[in-house]
Design a protein around this motif. Structure first.
Motif, PDB file in Angstrom:
ATOM      1  N   ASP A 125       0.822  -1.210   0.000  1.00  0.00           N
ATOM      2  CA  ASP A 125       0.000   0.000   0.000  1.00  0.00           C
ATOM      3  C   ASP A 125       0.856   1.260   0.000  1.00  0.00           C
ATOM      4  O   ASP A 125       0.532   2.247  -0.673  1.00  0.00           O
ATOM      5  N   LYS A 166      -9.117  -3.416  -7.661  1.00  0.00           N
ATOM      6  CA  LYS A 166      -9.810  -2.504  -6.749  1.00  0.00           C
ATOM      7  C   LYS A 166      -8.827  -1.769  -5.834  1.00  0.00           C
ATOM      8  O   LYS A 166      -8.934  -0.557  -5.635  1.00  0.00           O
ATOM      9  N   ARG A 167      -7.878  -2.503  -5.276  1.00  0.00           N
ATOM     10  CA  ARG A 167      -6.930  -1.881  -4.337  1.00  0.00           C
ATOM     11  C   ARG A 167      -6.036  -0.876  -5.051  1.00  0.00           C
ATOM     12  O   ARG A 167      -5.741   0.206  -4.516  1.00  0.00           O
ATOM     13  N   THR A 168      -5.622  -1.197  -6.266  1.00  0.00           N
ATOM     14  CA  THR A 168      -4.753  -0.283  -6.996  1.00  0.00           C
ATOM     15  C   THR A 168      -5.509   0.972  -7.416  1.00  0.00           C
ATOM     16  O   THR A 168      -4.999   2.095  -7.281  1.00  0.00           O
ATOM     17  N   ALA A 213      -8.101   2.219  -5.912  1.00  0.00           N
ATOM     18  CA  ALA A 213      -8.431   2.975  -4.702  1.00  0.00           C
ATOM     19  C   ALA A 213      -7.270   3.843  -4.225  1.00  0.00           C
ATOM     20  O   ALA A 213      -7.480   4.857  -3.554  1.00  0.00           O
ATOM     21  N   SER A 214      -6.045   3.480  -4.610  1.00  0.00           N
ATOM     22  CA  SER A 214      -4.886   4.270  -4.191  1.00  0.00           C
ATOM     23  C   SER A 214      -4.819   5.617  -4.883  1.00  0.00           C
ATOM     24  O   SER A 214      -4.118   6.525  -4.429  1.00  0.00           O
ATOM     25  N   ALA A 273     -12.662  -9.007  -4.018  1.00  0.00           N
ATOM     26  CA  ALA A 273     -11.708  -8.307  -4.885  1.00  0.00           C
ATOM     27  C   ALA A 273     -12.103  -8.407  -6.350  1.00  0.00           C
ATOM     28  O   ALA A 273     -11.681  -7.597  -7.170  1.00  0.00           O
TER      29      ALA A 273
END
Length: 487
Positions: free
Chosen positions: A316, A347-349, A351-352, A388
């Motif tokens: 992160d 999704k995580r990428t 969201a960054s 995810a």
């Protein structure tokens, strides 16, 4: 609207004039993020794109609403075909032009040593390098790639051939010689000293950066500083490249490399970088923090003209730092499947807040066509485990392959969509040239809801396109062709 012939000022020389292109227009308007791409999607089934004699878009909208002043323009009727912004490939390897089918008996590091280092070494021969440059440009045009961040050859004469051929074709490029100062015996021909690495990079910048116009704001040719990846250089190399970049950053020079691609436990790229440098994260090595404990050892290579490919296994804190500095990710799902590298978590990428654009990684992948990359992105991300998993919206797919790429190249003000005032980079897609695609477009089931039906058509187009579907390619309003100078 009457048809006007092409004006000519001499044999084989075309005098620029205003053009009107008709077809079903799709593009992502404005300056949205990927999460807002669906609301920014523009679809004009009976559309027109008007390009003035400078290659600038002056109108995009309904055919019946083309201003009367363009009534005698040069008419190109592509109906029932489609008009899309030119594809942007943010990670592709020029010296791997003939290596897209390489079998190395393993994942990334084995593949590099057994296949890629020997393949790239062949460009030491000037005639072979020139042949590769011609083929590379041909493949780009066939795939509708109007702009690209290109990982270059270690050999200056090969880079000269690439830039010269790219200029002859009228394509956009950012490229730099691949920098390697350490490596296995199979990479010996590609390795230089730290001093030569900096000298050759500086010479390439001075020779080719904005060489076509003399102005980075109008140029089609740009240069990047390209360390292969952290395992291929040393702390001394990174320090020297950081100092070089600090001295040329204000000239609009770029940086390109690989990050967090493959993490086979214990022996993969990510663990190997951390062990070699004794750093907290892989990104630290590019951020000037390449001494043990991630202590500062030099200048950062991150910034809004830096693109790092893959980013499959980012922490992160790495994603946050890339977003903070404006560094972009070249997402290469075809390559990640090809080399067993894993899946960048969508999704995580997203969201960054980091910008994510598409890359073929040809050589590491076996596709030149960005829409094939987008299709594989859809497939891998819908299969991410549990919550995810995500079904990408077709507008997000189009965004990643066009406007996000222009943003990654820090040229969003110049191209990437059909907003008035931008340079006219676009493709003509004719489904009839690809029977399977024609069948999906003509006979596929569509919703009674107009908005959903539009999205279904775009999805079918992106998933079903092949090189045969791309019939014409334009950069700055001028058609570019395989094997010939642009006309």
């Amino acid at each position: 609207m009457p048809v006007a012939g092409r004006g000519r000022s001499g044999v084989g020389i075309v005098t620029p004039m205003t053009q009107v292109h008709l077809g079903h227009v799709f593009h992502i308007a404005g300056r949205p993020t990927v999460t807002a791409a669906a609301t920014a999607l523009v679809s004009v089934p009976d559309g027109a794109l008007v390009v003035d004699d400078d290659g600038t878009i002056v109108f995009c909208g309904l055919r019946d609403e083309v201003p009367a002043e363009y009534g005698t323009a040069d008419l190109h009727d592509h109906r029932p075909g489609f008009l899309l912004p030119g594809f942007v490939d943010t990670h592709v390897h020029f010296p791997q032009t003939f290596a897209g089918d390489s079998y190395g008996g393993g994942q990334l590091l084995e593949w590099l040593e057994g296949c890629i280092f020997p393949a790239e070494s062949r460009l030491a021969e000037p005639d072979f390098a020139r042949r590769a440059a011609v083929e590379f440009c041909d493949r780009r045009i066939a795939a509708g790639t109007t702009a690209a961040m290109v990982f270059g050859s270690a050999f200056p004469h090969a880079q000269d051939a690439l830039f010269a051929e790219t200029r002859r074709r009228g394509l956009r490029i950012v490229s730099g010689r691949g920098i390697q100062t350490v490596g296995p015996p199979s990479a010996a021909a590609l390795i230089t000293s730290d001093g030569d690495a900096v000298r050759l990079a500086r010479e390439e910048i001075d020779t080719w950066h904005a060489a076509d116009t003399g102005d980075v704001e109008t140029a089609l040719l740009h240069v990047a500083i390209v360390p292969r990846f952290s395992l291929a250089v040393t702390t001394a190399t990174l320090k020297a490249l950081g100092e070089l970049y600090d001295s040329v950053r204000d000239r609009g020079v770029y940086v390109h490399s690989h990050l967090n691609e493959n993490n086979r436990p214990g022996t993969g790229e990510v663990d190997s970088v951390k062990q070699m440098y004794q750093v907290d994260t892989y990104l630290d090595t590019y951020d000037g923090r390449f001494l043990p404990g991630s202590s500062v050892g030099g200048k950062s290579l991150l910034g809004r003209r830096t693109i790092l490919a893959h980013c499959v296994h980012c922490d992160d804190v790495e994603l946050e730092r890339m977003a903070e500095t404006g560094t972009s990710i070249a997402h290469c799902p075809v390559s990640q499947l090809f080399l067993g590298s894993g899946t960048m978590p969508w999704k995580r990428t997203v969201a960054s807040g980091v910008n994510i654009a598409a890359g073929t990684d040809f050589g590491g992948g076996d596709e030149w066509l960005i829409s094939r990359v987008l299709g594989d992105a859809f497939k891998v991300h819908i299969n991410e485990p549990g919550e995810a998993g995500v079904s990408m919206h077709p507008a997000e797919m189009l965004f990643v392959g066009t406007l996000a790429g222009a943003r990654a190249l820090d040229m969003e003000d110049r191209f990437g969509n059909f907003d008035a005032g931008k340079e006219a980079d676009f493709l003509v897609v004719d489904p009839s040239r690809t029977p399977a695609l024609a069948g999906m477009i003509d006979h596929g089931v569509r919703s009674m809801d107009d908005e959903l039906a539009c999205e279904q058509t775009l999805f079918a187009l992106l998933m079903g396109m092949r090189e045969t579907s791309v019939t014409e390619v334009y950069v700055r309003g001028r058609r570019v062709t395989a094997g010939l100078a642009s006309r």
